[in-house]
Design a protein around this motif. Structure first.
Motif, PDB file in Angstrom:
ATOM      1  N   LEU A 116     -53.652  36.381  94.422  1.00  0.00           N
ATOM      2  CA  LEU A 116     -54.024  35.634  94.695  1.00  0.00           C
ATOM      3  C   LEU A 116     -52.332  34.501  95.372  1.00  0.00           C
ATOM      4  O   LEU A 116     -51.733  35.350  94.467  1.00  0.00           O
ATOM      5  N   ASN A 117     -52.128  34.075  96.635  1.00  0.00           N
ATOM      6  CA  ASN A 117     -50.224  33.682  96.504  1.00  0.00           C
ATOM      7  C   ASN A 117     -50.190  32.636  95.117  1.00  0.00           C
ATOM      8  O   ASN A 117     -49.244  32.300  94.889  1.00  0.00           O
ATOM      9  N   THR A 118     -51.102  31.971  95.108  1.00  0.00           N
ATOM     10  CA  THR A 118     -50.763  30.578  94.046  1.00  0.00           C
ATOM     11  C   THR A 118     -50.184  31.547  92.960  1.00  0.00           C
ATOM     12  O   THR A 118     -51.350  32.094  92.017  1.00  0.00           O
ATOM     13  N   ALA A 119     -49.260  30.555  92.294  1.00  0.00           N
ATOM     14  CA  ALA A 119     -49.515  31.608  90.660  1.00  0.00           C
ATOM     15  C   ALA A 119     -50.635  30.291  89.413  1.00  0.00           C
ATOM     16  O   ALA A 119     -49.973  29.461  89.825  1.00  0.00           O
ATOM     17  N   ALA A 134     -50.603  37.931  89.073  1.00  0.00           N
ATOM     18  CA  ALA A 134     -49.804  38.172  89.055  1.00  0.00           C
ATOM     19  C   ALA A 134     -48.397  37.747  89.849  1.00  0.00           C
ATOM     20  O   ALA A 134     -46.971  37.859  89.553  1.00  0.00           O
ATOM     21  N   ALA A 135     -49.273  36.292  91.049  1.00  0.00           N
ATOM     22  CA  ALA A 135     -48.193  35.520  91.579  1.00  0.00           C
ATOM     23  C   ALA A 135     -47.258  34.859  90.435  1.00  0.00           C
ATOM     24  O   ALA A 135     -45.948  34.589  90.240  1.00  0.00           O
ATOM     25  N   GLN A 138     -44.558  36.988  88.366  1.00  0.00           N
ATOM     26  CA  GLN A 138     -42.995  37.270  89.584  1.00  0.00           C
ATOM     27  C   GLN A 138     -42.587  35.977  89.677  1.00  0.00           C
ATOM     28  O   GLN A 138     -40.572  35.991  89.535  1.00  0.00           O
ATOM     29  N   LEU A 139     -43.154  34.683  89.764  1.00  0.00           N
ATOM     30  CA  LEU A 139     -42.114  33.395  89.540  1.00  0.00           C
ATOM     31  C   LEU A 139     -41.756  33.463  88.077  1.00  0.00           C
ATOM     32  O   LEU A 139     -40.383  32.523  88.272  1.00  0.00           O
ATOM     33  N   PHE A 140     -42.157  34.531  86.824  1.00  0.00           N
ATOM     34  CA  PHE A 140     -41.555  34.204  85.608  1.00  0.00           C
ATOM     35  C   PHE A 140     -39.989  34.958  85.298  1.00  0.00           C
ATOM     36  O   PHE A 140     -39.460  34.671  85.555  1.00  0.00           O
ATOM     37  N   ARG A 300     -51.713  39.964  99.296  1.00  0.00           N
ATOM     38  CA  ARG A 300     -51.341  41.450  99.365  1.00  0.00           C
ATOM     39  C   ARG A 300     -51.815  41.074 100.990  1.00  0.00           C
ATOM     40  O   ARG A 300     -52.183  40.462 101.435  1.00  0.00           O
ATOM     41  N   ARG A 301     -50.801  41.803 102.151  1.00  0.00           N
ATOM     42  CA  ARG A 301     -50.904  41.862 103.527  1.00  0.00           C
ATOM     43  C   ARG A 301     -51.216  43.093 103.774  1.00  0.00           C
ATOM     44  O   ARG A 301     -50.210  44.093 103.603  1.00  0.00           O
TER      45      ARG A 301
END
Length: 309
Positions: A116-119, A134-135, A138-140, A300-301
């Motif tokens: 998901l792209n939402t953290a 994972a999102a 990455q935010l952290f 993911r795209r």
């Protein structure tokens, strides 16, 4: 099956019924088999006590215990011990299978969250991070809005810290049953983020390090990930019409779209008219709203055509 002449014959017996060699064949005949000479005898055994623990279409499980030559062949005393032992092993086998299945389920859910792209972050009752997708990791790592110090989240500015603590009520250590409202926070690099948290239903006996709060962080964007292939299929758009639609969402004005795509303004207007006709929209703003309905949460795209999700 080819070596152990007893194995296939055990399968026809009732579950939990303990049998020995003499229940299947004369013991003298068993002593003449290569299975006895090459495998049983070298281990000092003279007989095998066997009980079927499980017999289903999917699997068959058999417990087989070697009987040492000093003890003689399988007797009634050993049959009784096997009868008492079998149910305990069956329960252990059942519990182990369900524990493994639950473990696989947890791993699968973690993979789903990572897609998901939402953290998304799970916090315990003391505000420590239990899990981050994972999102969120990455935010952290970017550390423009929130950072992870040890196992605790640290906000990068006063405004975000106030919002974060208000959402999760970490400083008070309480969790109400009412979901908190969605809050807007701004990162160090000027990006806007939507923050939302709600408490998880917990058993009062759970330890304090169990997940108690779920935190969602989503970057506010006018350009969400869109399933462009699905949009094209839904409205039967050509490749050129889809390119113009995506440019409308990203850029807006006809002159700018024409310059971006390297075509004449009249060409853009022609495609725009066809978009209105196919989608039923009356304005460019309506096209944007229609496209927003095809936003997807996946991080993911797969690139294909015009960067279809």
């Amino acid at each position: 099956m080819e070596l152990d002449l007893l194995l296939d014959r055990h399968l026809s017996r009732a579950s939990e019924q303990t049998i020995g060699v003499t229940d299947i064949m004369p013991h003298a005949d068993f002593l003449d088999t290569s299975f006895y000479r090459e495998w049983v005898e070298p281990q000092g055994a003279i007989d095998l006590a066997t009980v079927a623990l499980e017999k289903t279409v999917a699997r068959t499980t058999i417990l087989q215990v070697l009987r040492h030559r000093s003890r003689g062949t399988v007797d009634d005393s050993m049959r009784e011990r096997m009868r008492l032992l079998a149910p305990h092993i069956q329960r252990s086998q059942f519990m182990g299978r369900h524990i493994r299945a639950r473990s696989h389920t947890v791993d699968d859910l973690a993979d789903v969250l990572d897609g998901l792209n939402t953290a998304i972050c799970l916090l315990d009752a003391d505000g420590r991070v239990v899990h981050a997708n994972a999102a969120c990791r990455q935010l952290f790592a970017d550390a423009n809005l929130l950072a992870l110090v040890g196992d605790r989240i640290v906000a990068r500015n006063t405004q975000t810290d106030k919002i974060f603590r208000g959402l999760c009520e970490i400083d008070a250590g309480t969790h109400s049953d009412t979901p908190r409202q969605i809050e807007l926070a701004t990162s160090a690099d000027g990006q806007h983020y939507l923050l939302h948290a709600f408490p998880l239903k917990r058993d009062g006996n759970l330890p304090r390090d169990a997940a108690a709060t779920m935190l969602f962080v989503q970057r506010a964007s006018m350009l969400p990930l869109l399933a462009s292939d699905a949009i094209a299929a839904a409205f039967r758009l050509t490749r050129s019409e889809l390119r113009v639609l995506m440019a409308i969402i990203e850029i807006g004005g006809v002159p700018d779209i024409a310059a971006k795509l390297g075509v004449a303004e009249t060409t853009v207007k022609t495609h725009l008219g066809r978009l209105f006709e196919k989608t039923g929209a009356g304005r460019q703003a309506d096209l944007v709203k229609i496209a927003a309905g095809f936003a997807v949460p996946f991080a993911r795209r797969t690139q294909g055509g015009d960067g279809a999700v």
